[in-house]
Write an enzyme that holds these catalytic residues in place. Structure first.
Site: not given
Ligand SMILES: *Cc1c(COP(=O)(O)O)cnc(C)c1O
Length: 350
Positions: A35, A244
């Site tokens: 994702k 800055y």
């Molecule tokens: C983002 C997510 C993962 C992966 O999690 P990590 O901590 O990055 O391994 C797995 N399951 C769900 C539902 C997530 O939202």
């Protein structure tokens, strides 16, 4: 070139995936969570490399991400959508063979009516109270839903990176109570849950951050280095200021380098006056504020002016840098900006 170079080690990402795959029994499938454009590292290259390494199942947050991933991977690999089946998603899900993880009665109704017979999973809430069906709602519809043969029952742990938290065991027990004996494949664990041990593995794990070299997978091979070109250097005399708001004042003549990257590139203002840059093995402190496109550092200790300074590398990983700003590696990675030249390496070669 006045942009930083972000080097992404696809071999390290695949090696981390394989290592987490080996951490569970051979009967447990290991998916790959890609994702948010593979946590900012580029799903096009990362997902392809993972598919070549053997990953057969991918998770994305939104159907739109799933649609892009389908173009990248072609037919075959399974693409699961964590946000489920939202209004407007039906064509993408149906045409591109995406598998939504349905989170609510509304989503279940939408899916079973719009795409009867098309695969789906169910996400159950076991105590995180973020996404997934409440146990009561699930109890009310489990019969009907099970008749439609969901291909996965999943839930997500709220504190898998805190092994001592009671909530882990509570969520495990709730998940078991909701799903035991149903004969449907199950998934509870992301990276943190994999590390909690086999009780948490069920039939499928869903690692994300561990593949990308972040905590809580402490043994992960680092996957990114970020090198920022030095644009200019100067000697700042005692009493003069840098940056800055007179963010830093020299107490002695100081050799200052200005590098090309700033908060618009995901290098947070909170790094100002705290983070280190690295010239090989030597640390040089950031001076004053982080600007939108520029960072200043004290290179007085260096014998020569370097062509570039590293902000992510062997001496300062994503979690080290995150700690400087009081955040987590996930946030550092997903903020890495679009201006960097992205170099993907495999087998030690670009
Ligand atoms: C983002 C997510 C993962 C992966 O999690 P990590 O901590 O990055 O391994 C797995 N399951 C769900 C539902 C997530 O939202």
């Amino acid at each position: 070139m006045a942009t930083g170079t972000l080097t992404i080690d696809l071999d390290a990402i695949c090696a981390n995936w394989r290592a987490m795959d080996r951490a569970s029994a051979a009967s447990v499938q290991t998916a790959a969570v890609v994702k948010a454009d593979a946590y900012g590292l580029g799903a096009a290259r990362v997902a392809k490399a993972l598919a070549q390494a053997g990953a057969r199942r991918f998770f994305v947050a939104a159907a739109e991400e799933g649609a892009m991933l389908r173009q990248i991977l072609g037919p075959g690999p399974e693409i699961n959508v964590l946000s489920g089946h939202m209004a407007g998603d039906t064509d993408m899900i149906g045409d591109l063979d995406l598998v939504p993880m349905l989170n609510s009665l509304d989503q279940i109704t939408r899916h079973l009516e719009a795409l009867p017979g098309k695969p789906f999973g169910i996400q159950l809430d076991t105590g995180m109270n973020r996404l997934g069906m409440e146990p009561d709602d699930w109890a009310a519809v489990a019969g009907i839903v099970l008749d439609a043969r969901p291909q996965l029952l999943m839930s997500h742990l709220a504190c898998a990176d805190m092994p001592e938290a009671d909530l882990n065991l509570q969520q495990l027990e709730t998940f078991r109570a909701l799903t035991d004996g149903l004969g449907i494949p199950r998934s509870l664990s992301a990276t943190g849950g994999i590390l909690l041990g086999p009780d948490y593995h069920f039939d499928l794990t869903r690692p994300g951050i561990g593949m990308y070299g972040g905590l809580p997978y402490a043994q992960a091979r680092p996957a990114v280095t970020l090198s920022l070109p030095v644009i200019q250097t100067r000697i700042v005399e005692a009493g003069e200021y840098v940056g800055y708001a007179m963010g830093w004042q020299a107490s002695a003549p100081t050799h200052v380098a200005t590098v090309a990257a700033g908060y618009a590139d995901g290098l947070f203002r909170a790094f100002g006056g705290k983070a280190m840059l690295w010239a090989g093995d030597q640390a040089v402190p950031v001076l004053g504020r982080i600007s939108m496109d520029l960072i200043t550092a004290d290179i007085s200790a260096l014998a020569e002016v370097p062509a570039a300074l590293d902000i992510l590398g062997p001496h300062q990983g994503v979690d080290d840098l995150a700690a400087v700003a009081g955040t987590i590696g996930y946030e550092v990675l997903t903020n890495l900006g679009p201006r960097y030249a992205r170099r993907y390496v495999t087998g030690g070669k670009a």
